[in-house]
Design an enzyme around this catalytic site. Sequence first.
Site, PDB file in Angstrom:
ATOM      1  CG  ASP A 104     -59.007 -24.621 -12.124  1.00  0.00           C
ATOM      2  OD1 ASP A 104     -58.433 -25.667 -11.747  1.00  0.00           O
ATOM      3  OD2 ASP A 104     -58.409 -23.673 -12.665  1.00  0.00           O
ATOM      4  CD  GLU A 143     -60.547 -19.903 -16.704  1.00  0.00           C
ATOM      5  OE1 GLU A 143     -61.320 -19.964 -15.724  1.00  0.00           O
ATOM      6  OE2 GLU A 143     -59.311 -19.817 -16.605  1.00  0.00           O
ATOM      7  CG  LEU A 147     -54.199 -20.830  -4.262  1.00  0.00           C
ATOM      8  CD1 LEU A 147     -54.266 -20.277  -2.835  1.00  0.00           C
ATOM      9  CD2 LEU A 147     -53.775 -22.303  -4.222  1.00  0.00           C
ATOM     10  CB  SER A 148     -58.931 -22.067  -9.115  1.00  0.00           C
ATOM     11  OG  SER A 148     -59.804 -22.069 -10.208  1.00  0.00           O
ATOM     12  CB  SER A 149     -58.957 -15.995  -8.180  1.00  0.00           C
ATOM     13  OG  SER A 149     -58.260 -15.638  -9.352  1.00  0.00           O
ATOM     14  CB  SER A 150     -60.194 -17.750 -13.218  1.00  0.00           C
ATOM     15  OG  SER A 150     -59.634 -19.036 -13.232  1.00  0.00           O
ATOM     16  CD  GLU A 198     -51.089 -28.572 -10.989  1.00  0.00           C
ATOM     17  OE1 GLU A 198     -52.187 -28.085 -11.314  1.00  0.00           O
ATOM     18  OE2 GLU A 198     -50.789 -28.871  -9.818  1.00  0.00           O
ATOM     19  CG  HIS A 199     -50.388 -28.307 -17.068  1.00  0.00           C
ATOM     20  ND1 HIS A 199     -50.625 -27.381 -18.051  1.00  0.00           N
ATOM     21  CD2 HIS A 199     -49.908 -27.617 -16.007  1.00  0.00           C
ATOM     22  CE1 HIS A 199     -50.282 -26.179 -17.613  1.00  0.00           C
ATOM     23  NE2 HIS A 199     -49.849 -26.293 -16.373  1.00  0.00           N
ATOM     24  CB  THR A 200     -53.571 -34.684 -15.663  1.00  0.00           C
ATOM     25  OG1 THR A 200     -53.937 -34.104 -14.413  1.00  0.00           O
ATOM     26  CG2 THR A 200     -52.155 -35.228 -15.574  1.00  0.00           C
TER      27      THR A 200
END
Length: 387
Positions: free
Chosen positions: A172, A160, A127-130, A35-37
Amino acid sequence: MARVAERLLEELRTMGNTAPARVFQAPGRVNLIGEHTDYNLGFVMPIALDLACTAAIAPRADGTLRIVSLNMGETHEVAAADLASLSPRKHWSDYVIGAAREVLALGFPISGADVVLESTVPVGAGLSSSAAIEVSTALAFLGGRSLDRMELVKLARRAENDFAGMPCGIMDQYISVFGEKGQAILIDCRDLGCEAVPLPYDVSIVAVNSMVKHELGSSAYANRVRECAEAVAVFDGRIGGIESLRDVNAEQFTHWDEYIPETPRRRARHVIGENERVLAFRDACERHDKPEMGSLFYRSHKSMRDDYEISCEEIDFLVETAMALEGCHGARMTGGGFGGCTVNLLRPDAVERFRSAMDGAYRKRFGITPVFYECHPAAGARELAIA
Ligand code: ADP
Ligand code: MG
């Protein structure tokens, strides 16, 4: 034809558009670990989900780009000729316009069209809807014109970063394009290579949506990006040749960490430790070592909670509750932070009990009903239909 494709095509017809149409779909994802890597050019290990955004497109003769989100129940119109000069509005349409602008910038002309989209990825839940919306609409605007898949990933990320204004890494969009059925994908965010990692057959992955999203999310994200850069600058000054936290190993961290101010130091400790945990998780998967997989999940969570400081009360409660349940190997927050989902590794026969225990405990504590998603690794973006 898939049901959703039929429904979107029907919607185009109802809007009065009878031109030939195409339908594209791109999945959301759950990140298992790392995460955040990604923006620190490290390792991540997501799976694509069978929750996805579907976008149907049909040309219009009048040069208008009409974008409809069935989820939002809203329509947004711009002139295709104005695309390059538009500014973001801090609105969901930014993700779509951003994708269109990037397609255009690569030299693919975009004319008027109706674009209808509908997503089953929960919005803003980590969950990365973007990325699902960016990738599916980028494919729609490409309309079958061929583009290298890695270029598609980068294009969607630029949409994005540059138009929606979120300084996210590449994970993502990458997994939304390159997801594989039945496999997790270990991505090296520096060289953009990847490796499919089969998960042990006797593990179920369940995401739990806390149904909260604390507002500091987007500014906090940008702060984390900046704090990591501060740590990189110190390491680079001391060691030399350090371009990202990926270039710093645990030994170097311990040797030099006293020169880094407190906050960036803790951010760096998370990222450097998390990169190691991703690789250890891959190895544990290969050994079918479920206790170790679970332990890495929980260690990752504690690092996000204490060092990266991106968790929140509701998420910590979901993680601790899960960890105490029989049949749960491990739990952690997933996604950008400050709410959203946890991801849980469960013994398959424990899933039903897990759901009811978690539901009861969370409702009792916060008065909120959590939502559960059983996650099965799915394939990446694709065309669904031509009509
Ligand atoms: P996540 O990617 O974790 O779901 P983000 O904050 O990155 O969260 O992206 C959520 C945003 O993406 C929403 O606020 C909205 O602007 C846009 N979005 C996602 N899905 C849709 C959709 N189906 N219709 C319109 N906008 C959407
Ligand atoms: Mg997102």
